[in-house]
Design an enzyme around this catalytic site. Structure first.
Site, PDB file in Angstrom:
ATOM      1  N   HIS A 176       0.853  -1.200   0.000  1.00  7.89           N
ATOM      2  CA  HIS A 176       0.000   0.000   0.000  1.00  7.89           C
ATOM      3  C   HIS A 176       0.880   1.237   0.000  1.00  7.89           C
ATOM      4  O   HIS A 176       1.961   1.250   0.575  1.00  7.89           O
ATOM      5  CB  HIS A 176      -0.887   0.019   1.252  1.00  7.89           C
ATOM      6  CG  HIS A 176      -2.072   0.907   1.106  1.00  7.89           C
ATOM      7  ND1 HIS A 176      -2.019   2.247   1.366  1.00  7.89           N
ATOM      8  CD2 HIS A 176      -3.325   0.651   0.662  1.00  7.89           C
ATOM      9  CE1 HIS A 176      -3.207   2.778   1.138  1.00  7.89           C
ATOM     10  NE2 HIS A 176      -4.017   1.843   0.701  1.00  7.89           N
ATOM     11  N   ASP A 200      -7.949  -5.223  -0.552  1.00  9.12           N
ATOM     12  CA  ASP A 200      -8.369  -6.055  -1.689  1.00  9.12           C
ATOM     13  C   ASP A 200      -8.041  -7.524  -1.516  1.00  9.12           C
ATOM     14  O   ASP A 200      -8.449  -8.344  -2.340  1.00  9.12           O
ATOM     15  CB  ASP A 200      -7.697  -5.532  -2.970  1.00  9.12           C
ATOM     16  CG  ASP A 200      -8.254  -4.168  -3.356  1.00  9.12           C
ATOM     17  OD1 ASP A 200      -7.459  -3.260  -3.644  1.00  9.12           O
ATOM     18  OD2 ASP A 200      -9.484  -4.012  -3.323  1.00  9.12           O
TER      19      ASP A 200
HETATM   20  C1  SDX Z   1      -5.978   0.113  -3.207  1.00 11.35           C
HETATM   21  O1  SDX Z   1      -4.225   4.564  -2.054  1.00 11.35           O
HETATM   22  C2  SDX Z   1      -5.202   3.939  -1.545  1.00 11.35           C
HETATM   23  O2  SDX Z   1      -5.670   4.262  -0.470  1.00 11.35           O
HETATM   24  C3  SDX Z   1      -5.746   2.780  -2.358  1.00 11.35           C
HETATM   25  C4  SDX Z   1      -6.795   1.944  -1.682  1.00 11.35           C
HETATM   26  C5  SDX Z   1      -8.081   2.717  -1.479  1.00 11.35           C
HETATM   27  O3  SDX Z   1      -8.830   2.368  -0.553  1.00 11.35           O
HETATM   28  O4  SDX Z   1      -8.375   3.610  -2.313  1.00 11.35           O
HETATM   29  O5  SDX Z   1      -6.313   1.489  -0.437  1.00 11.35           O
HETATM   30  C6  SDX Z   1      -7.162   0.737  -2.532  1.00 11.35           C
HETATM   31  O6  SDX Z   1      -5.683   0.448  -4.310  1.00 11.35           O
HETATM   32  C7  SDX Z   1      -5.138  -0.869  -2.445  1.00 11.35           C
HETATM   33  C8  SDX Z   1      -3.910  -1.383  -3.257  1.00 11.35           C
HETATM   34  C9  SDX Z   1      -4.377  -2.460  -4.236  1.00 11.35           C
HETATM   35  N1  SDX Z   1      -3.280  -2.837  -5.134  1.00 11.35           N
HETATM   36  C10 SDX Z   1      -2.666  -4.014  -5.065  1.00 11.35           C
HETATM   37  O7  SDX Z   1      -2.889  -4.846  -4.193  1.00 11.35           O
HETATM   38  C11 SDX Z   1      -1.657  -4.260  -6.178  1.00 11.35           C
HETATM   39  C12 SDX Z   1      -0.373  -4.861  -5.594  1.00 11.35           C
HETATM   40  N2  SDX Z   1       0.283  -3.848  -4.779  1.00 11.35           N
HETATM   41  C13 SDX Z   1       1.380  -3.110  -5.424  1.00 11.35           C
HETATM   42  O8  SDX Z   1       1.228  -2.863  -6.771  1.00 11.35           O
HETATM   43  C14 SDX Z   1       1.843  -1.935  -4.572  1.00 11.35           C
HETATM   44  O9  SDX Z   1       1.974  -2.390  -3.286  1.00 11.35           O
HETATM   45  C15 SDX Z   1       1.030  -0.661  -4.551  1.00 11.35           C
HETATM   46  C16 SDX Z   1       0.840  -0.113  -5.907  1.00 11.35           C
HETATM   47  C17 SDX Z   1      -0.290  -0.863  -3.882  1.00 11.35           C
HETATM   48  C18 SDX Z   1       1.807   0.341  -3.712  1.00 11.35           C
HETATM   49  O10 SDX Z   1       3.011   0.545  -4.330  1.00 11.35           O
HETATM   50  P1  SDX Z   1       4.159   1.422  -3.623  1.00 11.35           P
HETATM   51  O11 SDX Z   1       3.834   1.840  -2.260  1.00 11.35           O
HETATM   52  O12 SDX Z   1       4.512   2.464  -4.623  1.00 11.35           O
HETATM   53  O13 SDX Z   1       5.259   0.413  -3.437  1.00 11.35           O
HETATM   54  P2  SDX Z   1       6.469   0.327  -4.404  1.00 11.35           P
HETATM   55  O14 SDX Z   1       5.936   0.074  -5.769  1.00 11.35           O
HETATM   56  O15 SDX Z   1       7.329   1.519  -4.176  1.00 11.35           O
HETATM   57  O16 SDX Z   1       7.171  -0.984  -3.883  1.00 11.35           O
HETATM   58  C19 SDX Z   1       8.157  -0.934  -2.879  1.00 11.35           C
HETATM   59  C20 SDX Z   1       8.840  -2.292  -2.996  1.00 11.35           C
HETATM   60  C21 SDX Z   1       9.284  -2.607  -4.440  1.00 11.35           C
HETATM   61  O17 SDX Z   1      10.348  -3.513  -4.340  1.00 11.35           O
HETATM   62  P3  SDX Z   1      11.857  -2.984  -4.633  1.00 11.35           P
HETATM   63  O18 SDX Z   1      11.825  -2.256  -5.955  1.00 11.35           O
HETATM   64  O19 SDX Z   1      12.175  -2.077  -3.470  1.00 11.35           O
HETATM   65  O20 SDX Z   1      12.697  -4.253  -4.686  1.00 11.35           O
HETATM   66  O21 SDX Z   1       7.886  -3.315  -2.652  1.00 11.35           O
HETATM   67  C22 SDX Z   1       7.649  -4.123  -3.779  1.00 11.35           C
HETATM   68  C23 SDX Z   1       8.092  -3.338  -5.002  1.00 11.35           C
HETATM   69  O22 SDX Z   1       8.475  -4.218  -6.059  1.00 11.35           O
HETATM   70  N3  SDX Z   1       6.210  -4.397  -3.803  1.00 11.35           N
HETATM   71  C24 SDX Z   1       5.693  -5.589  -4.040  1.00 11.35           C
HETATM   72  C25 SDX Z   1       4.310  -5.421  -3.921  1.00 11.35           C
HETATM   73  N4  SDX Z   1       4.040  -4.150  -3.611  1.00 11.35           N
HETATM   74  C26 SDX Z   1       5.221  -3.512  -3.541  1.00 11.35           C
HETATM   75  N5  SDX Z   1       6.277  -6.780  -4.330  1.00 11.35           N
HETATM   76  C27 SDX Z   1       5.416  -7.808  -4.528  1.00 11.35           C
HETATM   77  N6  SDX Z   1       4.060  -7.726  -4.425  1.00 11.35           N
HETATM   78  C28 SDX Z   1       3.484  -6.549  -4.120  1.00 11.35           C
HETATM   79  N7  SDX Z   1       2.167  -6.466  -4.024  1.00 11.35           N
END
Ligand code: SDX
Length: 390
Positions: free
Chosen positions: A271, A328
């Site tokens: 998140h 989710d």
């Molecule tokens: C919602 O904003 C809100 O409030 C949204 C929401 C709402 O109520 O409106 O809460 C609803 O959208 C919830 C999120 C739903 N999405 C997912 O579940 C999709 C999977 N999650 C990721 O795509 C990700 O966690 C995000 C997009 C939700 C958040 O991304 P961030 O905070 O920008 O995290 P990041 O991309 O900077 O990742 C940091 C690290 C990275 O690794 P490194 O590059 O440091 O090696 O964490 C990793 C990312 O690759 N990472 C994940 C991951 N999420 C982050 N690795 C594996 N699986 C994941 N889900």
């Protein structure tokens, strides 16, 4: 590079968006709507009571809620012509695309009654959106399964009317299962707002241009559709199904995520703000067992989800990145047990989020300080240069 950046020209980081609607503490896993903890609202309130709270800032009196509910019931019908809109789309169309288009189409019936500066228009269109979005959503569902559209039933509560529109058929009586009804009410409450998430920020940006509620909400639905946002609840079920069908096992899948093979992510985890357990995910997980048991549904995907969570929460990769289940991760298993097709899950998220979108649109629309949104940029492109021959 010119050596100058926006910061050199005095563009210090503009203040974040100010809002009085929702408070989140991502480190502590706290979520409050107008100061009320989400745990209390989810267990004791109703979708419409929370909608009033978000939009108008205080819990409604009994009379206010009664009048609000009555007005919404009396605005559930959509113009008969609008039904033909659905027949222009293929039955294979994703319900989120159908829904965002249907909201734009809906707005064409209220041109001349959608002036953001007219408080009566704004109040009436708040009622219209809350009343008609569930109907349009149910029509998108019925369209996708080739069943006849039903008329709303004003004798039913908001949630029971929505369940009947989705699962009722012309040839039979439909009575909503009270377990489903209560569970869906709670899930909708958990989704009603979440401060400046991507889709709400979209609604605010579009609204800041003077666009009306319909146009702003339609834009919000499109933003929510993305798999990194609301579309994640659908992506979680697809992910669990692939793990089950591939026979690769949870451990192997987690390794693929950690190795970032083919960009695979653990959908429903992580998140932008919560770097702790999403309080909503906790509440959803609690009710998943209860709802499936009461519905008499045994779904191996729930056990798979729990196994996935257990492994991830104890793995350094996820711990070091502070990745926890978000709202989710478990919702889809419950929606599936209710009988919704996977592609309707994000539509359910949109219905949940509608009051938040309306509240934020209202907040900026009534704030005299509101300026048109224009996110800042830091220029990283080519320095000045001359056209050949100049
Ligand atoms: C919602 O904003 C809100 O409030 C949204 C929401 C709402 O109520 O409106 O809460 C609803 O959208 C919830 C999120 C739903 N999405 C997912 O579940 C999709 C999977 N999650 C990721 O795509 C990700 O966690 C995000 C997009 C939700 C958040 O991304 P961030 O905070 O920008 O995290 P990041 O991309 O900077 O990742 C940091 C690290 C990275 O690794 P490194 O590059 O440091 O090696 O964490 C990793 C990312 O690759 N990472 C994940 C991951 N999420 C982050 N690795 C594996 N699986 C994941 N889900």
């Amino acid at each position: 590079q010119t050596g100058h950046t926006a910061l050199d020209y005095g563009f210090v980081n503009t203040a974040a968006t100010k809002s009085a609607i929702t408070f989140i503490d991502g480190d502590e896993g706290i979520l409050r709507y107008r100061g009320y903890p989400i745990e209390q609202l989810a267990k004791n309130s109703s979708y419409l009571e929370v909608a009033w709270l978000l939009i108008y800032g205080e819990l409604p009196t009994g009379d206010q809620l009664g009048e609000f509910d009555e007005k919404i019931r009396r605005h559930t019908l959509i113009h008969e012509d609008l039904k033909h809109f659905f027949s222009a789309l293929p039955h294979t169309a994703h319900p989120m695309s159908v829904l965002s288009s249907a909201v734009s189409a809906l707005s064409t019936y209220y041109e001349g009654q959608s002036d953001p500066h007219n408080p009566e228009h704004v109040e009436l269109n708040t009622i219209r959106m809350l009343a008609k979005l569930p109907v349009l959503a149910a029509y998108a569902h019925k369209k996708s399964i080739g069943q006849a559209f039903l008329y709303p039933d004003n004798s039913l509560s908001f949630v029971d009317n929505f369940l009947k529109l989705n699962f009722g058929v012309l040839s039979e009586e439909y009575v909503a299962n009270p377990v489903m009804s209560r569970a869906l009410e709670r899930l909708l409450i958990l989704h009603e707002d979440h401060e400046q998430n991507a889709s709400t920020s979209t609604v605010r940006l579009v609204g800041s241009t003077g666009a009306n509620q319909f146009s702003s909400i339609s834009a919000g639905i499109n933003a929510l559709y993305g798999p990194l946002h609301g579309g994640a609840n659908e992506a979680v079920l697809d992910m669990l199904g692939k793990i089950r069908d591939s026979g690769e096992g949870v451990k192997r899948f987690v390794e693929r995520v950690k190795n970032k093979e083919d960009g695979v992510k653990l959908m429903g985890f992580g998140h932008r703000v919560y770097k702790n357990y999403d309080p909503r995910a906790k509440l959803v997980k609690e009710s998943a067992d209860e709802v499936l048991a009461e519905l008499g549904v045994k779904d191996p995907l729930l056990d798979l989800a729990k196994e996935l969570e257990e492994i991830a929460l104890n793995d350094e990769y996820f711990q070091s990145r502070r990745l926890y289940p978000n709202v989710d991760f478990y919702t889809g298993v419950i929606y599936k047990a209710m009988g919704f097709p996977t592609r309707m899950f994000t539509v359910l998220f949109a219905i949940g989020r509608l009051p938040g979108w309306l509240a934020h649109w209202n907040e900026l629309n009534t704030d005299p300080q509101t300026k048109i949104g224009r996110p800042q940029q830091l220029y990283t492109g080519a320095p000045e240069r001359n056209y050949p021959g100049m």
